[in-house]
Design an enzyme around this catalytic site. Structure first.
Site, PDB file in Angstrom:
ATOM      1  N   LEU A  19       0.654  -1.301  -0.004  1.00 48.55           N
ATOM      2  CA  LEU A  19      -0.025  -0.201   0.170  1.00 48.55           C
ATOM      3  C   LEU A  19       0.946   0.999  -0.294  1.00 48.55           C
ATOM      4  CD1 LEU A  19      -2.764   0.814  -0.158  1.00 48.55           C
ATOM      5  CD2 LEU A  19      -2.704   1.162   2.734  1.00 48.55           C
ATOM      6  N   SER A 423      20.908  16.995  12.430  1.00 52.60           N
ATOM      7  CA  SER A 423      20.507  16.599  10.979  1.00 52.60           C
ATOM      8  C   SER A 423      20.236  17.735   9.728  1.00 52.60           C
ATOM      9  CB  SER A 423      19.642  15.528  10.793  1.00 52.60           C
ATOM     10  OG  SER A 423      18.138  16.612  10.971  1.00 52.60           O
ATOM     11  N   TRP A 551      10.717   3.575  21.144  1.00 57.81           N
ATOM     12  CA  TRP A 551      10.647   3.948  19.775  1.00 57.81           C
ATOM     13  C   TRP A 551      10.728   2.769  19.044  1.00 57.81           C
ATOM     14  CZ3 TRP A 551      12.277   9.013  17.401  1.00 57.81           C
ATOM     15  CH2 TRP A 551      10.820  10.142  18.191  1.00 57.81           C
ATOM     16  N   HIS A 684       9.572  21.964   8.923  1.00 61.22           N
ATOM     17  CA  HIS A 684       8.793  21.498   8.357  1.00 61.22           C
ATOM     18  C   HIS A 684       8.166  22.255   7.314  1.00 61.22           C
ATOM     19  CE1 HIS A 684       9.143  18.336  11.904  1.00 61.22           C
ATOM     20  NE2 HIS A 684       8.860  19.145  12.415  1.00 61.22           N
TER      21      HIS A 684
END
Length: 754
Positions: A19, A423, A551, A684
């Site tokens: 998917l 990063s 996580w 973002h």
């Protein structure tokens, strides 16, 4: 009475992430809508057939989704924000999910305390819902053709939906708008011959649950008039103080999570209505370990004495675990044999039900017991790790000097020092080098040379921009948890262990199976390469112990606190090695600290106690001259600020750009004394912020926090951005910091206060 079995949802995306590939093909224009839907329907059918073949009696239908099940229900109910009403079909659905030019997407946030993200419905004040359940009902009809009476439609409760939405109206008024729509849907399902409907109401297990009694009772009274049996489903925790009245609701059955909280104690204390079905969620839907049948069967037999009409089931939807552990041929056999992904959990549910019903399952139970014994021999406790934990003293959790005394010993920087979170852009070339190295197509020396060239370039760019504190860029890292877990003993990695995080994004959590040992330094080489190219300080970059744990799929044989402290000991050694290599700043990121908060506030103190302890153990050995940074990318600090302060990090960088300085204000109002990195622009967004925009953000920030406490940085890492976006944005950030710094030196050198 014969015990039956039920599922509440199944693993998503397909065994090979089919998917994900179809969605991204559709979004890129390479795949049409018909092909996308055909892939989805095929995967949904496969999920039903897998559960049917496992012998499940009541199979969840309607849980699979093209993007997010909460978005599905907002769409089916007609809760469409006005900005999207000019669109229709998949265009509108994906615009709500992902946004498009001029149409911001719905906000995304964590689904309760899981690592899945849902889209937050927006209910406008004058909303007049116009439902269209055609897609949902078509799925139910297709399922009936395969599953017959085993079809068990999953419906998201109106109370949970409203509590998870952005809305300004009164809950009761909004509920009165939705309940007739739900009742109509239930009546349509009754006409289709559906024997029972699952209504999922997880909000009831949270601290909010006790205040929702009036709304919940009103809902289920009205839904009962549809004339179809309703099965109320809860998960992720026990019902707590809501239990006595929830079990009196007019429903045919109630599903409870027996893997978290104290549900069994509640049943023992308050009983359970003898005429209701009890859905016993005894197979943990959120971990990857096989059950110990004898222990679970003892609980099931006790429950059967209270509730004769019992169903054995997973504790929640199986969307939180991968599809099939049998695909992980590369894992050591003793480990693989005790893993349980979605397919294995179906088999466990069926086995437990058969045993409960008196079938002879002794051979299968003995085999599972033998597998656990073999695993115990494969992964015995590490005596050095256990001894190190036993030897911990109070001073191991404390820095050598208090913050005020450390401050003068650390690197002195100009007012409003600038840095980044860690990063930098990961170009296709960087990803290709990593992939080639993983496939063995290039040598370690060739790979490291390529990474070193990227580090050198990154340092050069940062110096040209004028940043005060630099980072190496993290080009060697695919993921902030996986990278470290691969360098630590005690973690295992899957090839096909993907689970949906949101939309088409999947994550492959490491499996923490044994005691954690750091065989050698993990980040020192890359730090040294970076520092060799500059006279400016370069931050060492680590992922914190709580994020590593939250996580990953954790162990179930020892407490989470102990697992976090083991990871913290490994990180503590890494901090020492970075210091020995010349690092004067080390950043230990904990983005998942808040995410791990229990759903009930009364359980927060215990969690926060060991979570903070783990961070302090990881950083407590640092010299006073070493500046410890941490980054947390969420905007709600007010209710845990005392615990944030107890971390004792020298610099806390925050996500502040999208919260209208709400985060900074919370920190300032709490009297936070340490330095704060003001996240001045949203990474973002591809938009490049202007100098003036950043100046405005900084000036607003300085109204709450003095200049000597303030750092300047983006609000998160830059990994997903392009260099052509990053460089001008950082140049503008540095220019704004310099301009404001000069203004302050001329006018009010001691900073501004509110």
């Amino acid at each position: 009475m014969t015990a039956q079995t039920m599922t509440l949802g199944y693993a998503r995306m397909g065994k090979r992430r089919e998917l994900k590939k179809a969605l991204e093909g559709f979004w890129s224009g390479a795949l049409g809508s018909e092909a996308l839907l055909a892939t989805f329907w095929d995967l949904e059918t496969q999920a039903w057939q897998t559960q049917l073949q496992a012998g499940i009696d009541h199979i969840a239908v309607g849980d699979q989704t093209l993007y997010d099940h909460v978005l599905d229900w907002a769409t089916w109910l007609g809760l469409i924000p006005s900005r999207f009403r000019g669109l229709s079909g998949l265009d509108r659905y994906f615009a709500m999910a992902r946004g498009r030019e001029g149409l911001p997407a719905l906000e995304m946030t964590k689904w309760f305390d899981t690592n899945y993200h849902y889209l937050v419905p927006e209910i406008e004040p004058e909303a007049d819902p116009s439902p269209n359940f055609g897609d949902f009902l078509e799925r139910v009809r297709r399922a009936q053709g395969i599953l017959g009476e085993r079809t068990s439609p999953v419906v998201l409760s109106p109370v949970t939906l409203l509590c998870l939405s952005q809305r300004s109206g009164d809950l009761r008024a909004d509920l009165e708008k939705l309940l007739p729509l739900y009742r109509d849907l239930l009546q349509e399902l009754k006409q289709l011959g559906i024997p029972e409907v699952q209504i999922h109401d997880p909000i009831l297990v949270t601290s909010q649950g006790s205040g929702l009694r009036e709304a919940v009772e009103m809902s289920y009274r009205q839904l009962a008039t549809a004339g179809i049996p309703v099965h109320l489903v809860t998960y992720f925790d026990d019902l707590g103080e809501t239990y006595p009245w929830v079990v009196q609701l007019p429903v045919a059955g109630i599903s409870l999570d027996f893997t978290r909280g104290h549900t069994l104690d509640l049943v023992r204390t308050y009983g359970f209505p003898a005429d209701q079905i009890l859905g016993a969620g005894v197979v943990d839907a959120r971990n990857v370990w096989k059950v110990q049948p004898e222990t679970v069967l003892a609980s099931l037999r006790e429950l059967q004495g209270v509730a004769p009409n019992l169903r054995v089931q997973p504790s929640a939807s199986l969307q939180f675990v991968p599809h099939d552990a049998a695909l992980e041929a590369q894992l050591p056999e003793p480990l693989r044999n005790v893993l349980s992904f979605a397919e294995q959990k179906l088999a466990e549910v069926a086995l437990l039900a058969r045993a409960l019903n008196g079938e002879d399952t002794a051979a299968q139970q003995a085999e599972i017991q033998q597998q656990w014994q073999s695993f115990a021999q494969f992964s015995p406790p590490n005596p050095q790790v256990r001894q190190a934990l036993a030897n911990l003293k109070l001073q191991d959790f404390e820095r050598f000097l208090p913050y005020e005394q450390r401050l003068s010993r650390q690197v002195q920087l100009p007012p409003l020092p600038t840095t980044t979170i860690g990063s930098f852009p990961q170009t296709p070339e960087v990803r290709q080098w990593r992939a080639k190295y993983k496939r063995g197509e290039v040598s370690q020396a060739e790979y490291e040379a390529a990474i070193d060239a990227e580090i050198a370039k990154c340092i050069r760019i940062q110096e040209e921009i004028g940043l005060d504190v630099l980072v190496h860029g993290e080009f060697e890292r695919t993921d902030m948890v996986e990278y470290f877990a691969q360098k630590l003993e005690g973690f295992a990695f899957t090839e096909h262990g993907w689970v949906q995080s949101y939309g088409s994004r999947c994550v492959r959590p490491p499996i923490l199976y044994g005691d954690v040992v750091r065989p050698q330094p993990m980040t020192v080489r890359e730090f040294q390469v970076a520092q060799s190219h500059t006279q400016k300080p370069v931050k060492g970059m680590l992922t914190g112990p709580v994020t590593m744990l939250n996580w990953s799929f954790p162990r179930v044989d020892i407490p989470r606190r102990e697992q976090a402290l083991q990871i913290a000991l490994a990180l503590r050694a890494e901090v020492a090695d970075l210091e020995a290599a010349g690092a004067v700043m080390v950043q230990v990121d904990e983005p998942a600290l808040r995410e791990g908060l229990p759903l009930k506030k009364e359980r927060w103190p215990e969690y926060l106690s060991w979570a903070v302890d783990a961070f302090r153990l990881a950083t407590g050995g640092a010299k006073p001259e070493t500046q410890i940074h941490t980054h947390m990318c969420y905007s709600e600090f007010g209710d845990i600020i005392e615990h944030i302060e107890r971390l004792d990090a020298d610099v806390l960088s925050i996500e502040n750009s999208r919260s209208n300085n709400k985060t900074l204000l919370q920190i300032a109002q709490a009297g936070y004394r340490h330095q704060v990195g003001n996240g001045v622009y949203d990474v973002h967004s591809p938009a490049v912020p202007s100098v003036e925009q950043i100046l405005q953000q900084l000036r607003t920030g300085l109204a709450h926090l003095p200049v000597e406490q303030t750092w300047v940085n983006p609000d998160c890492g830059l990994k997903t951005r392009r260099w052509e976006e990053v460089i001008p944005a950082l140049k503008n950030m540095v220019a704004a910091a310099h301009q404001l710094g000069e203004e302050l030196l001329e006018t009010q050198p001691e900073g501004l206060r509110e």
